[in-house]
Design a protein around this motif. Structure first.
Motif, mmCIF file in Angstrom:
data_model
loop_
_atom_site.group_PDB
_atom_site.id
_atom_site.type_symbol
_atom_site.label_atom_id
_atom_site.label_comp_id
_atom_site.label_asym_id
_atom_site.label_seq_id
_atom_site.Cartn_x
_atom_site.Cartn_y
_atom_site.Cartn_z
ATOM 1 N N THR A 111 7.962 0.896 15.992
ATOM 2 C CA THR A 111 6.748 0.759 15.193
ATOM 3 C C THR A 111 7.102 0.248 13.800
ATOM 4 O OG1 THR A 111 5.812 2.632 16.398
ATOM 5 C CG2 THR A 111 4.718 1.996 14.375
ATOM 6 N N ARG B 290 3.421 2.617 10.539
ATOM 7 C CA ARG B 290 3.746 4.040 10.334
ATOM 8 C C ARG B 290 3.033 4.585 9.102
ATOM 9 N NH1 ARG B 290 9.963 4.037 10.081
ATOM 10 N NH2 ARG B 290 9.666 6.215 9.469
ATOM 11 N N GLU C 99 8.106 12.227 7.624
ATOM 12 C CA GLU C 99 8.072 12.436 9.063
ATOM 13 C C GLU C 99 9.093 13.468 9.548
ATOM 14 O OE1 GLU C 99 6.411 8.013 10.213
ATOM 15 O OE2 GLU C 99 8.530 8.389 10.330
#
Length: 99
Positions: free
Chosen positions: A2, A7, A95
Motif C-alpha cells: 500500500t 496509508r 501503526e
C-alpha cells in the motif's frame, strides 16, 4: 504494498467518527526554504499519549527532515523531496501496536 498516501488516507479515515474530523485533522503546507510542513492532529486519538521519539535527519541543505510531537500534533518539517519519507516515519510510529 500500500502506498504511503493511501496509508495516510486510511489513518485519517479511521479517526473520523462524526466528531473528530470537525475539530481536528491533517494540514499539509509548504515552507519557503523550500520544503513541507505537515501537522497531524493526534488529540482525541489513540496516539495522543503515545511517546514519540524526535527525528532529525540532515543529509544536505535540501535533503533534511524533522519529526516531533508538539501541542497535540505530530509535526513534520522537511525538504522539498522528503515529504513521503516524513509521512512514512509518522505512519511507522502510528501503526505500531499499542502496548
Amino acid at each position: 504494498m500500500t502506498s504511503i498516501l493511501r496509508r495516510l488516507e486510511s489513518w485519517y479515515q479511521s479517526q473520523c467518527d462524526g466528531d473528530w474530523e470537525h475539530g481536528y485533522g491533517i494540514l499539509i503546507d509548504t515552507l519557503d526554504n523550500p520544503g513541507w510542513l505537515v501537522k497531524i492532529n493526534i488529540q482525541e486519538t489513540s496516539l495522543q499519549d503515545r511517546p514519540a521519539k524526535e527525528v532529525q535527519i540532515d543529509r544536505s541543505e535540501t535533503d533534511w527532515l524533522r519529526c516531533y510531537v508538539r501541542d497535540g500534533k505530530y509535526e513534520i518539517a522537511c525538504g522539498a523531496l522528503n515529504l513521503e519519507e516524513g509521512i512514512a516515519i509518522f505512519l511507522e510510529w502510528a501503526e505500531q501496536p499499542l502496548v
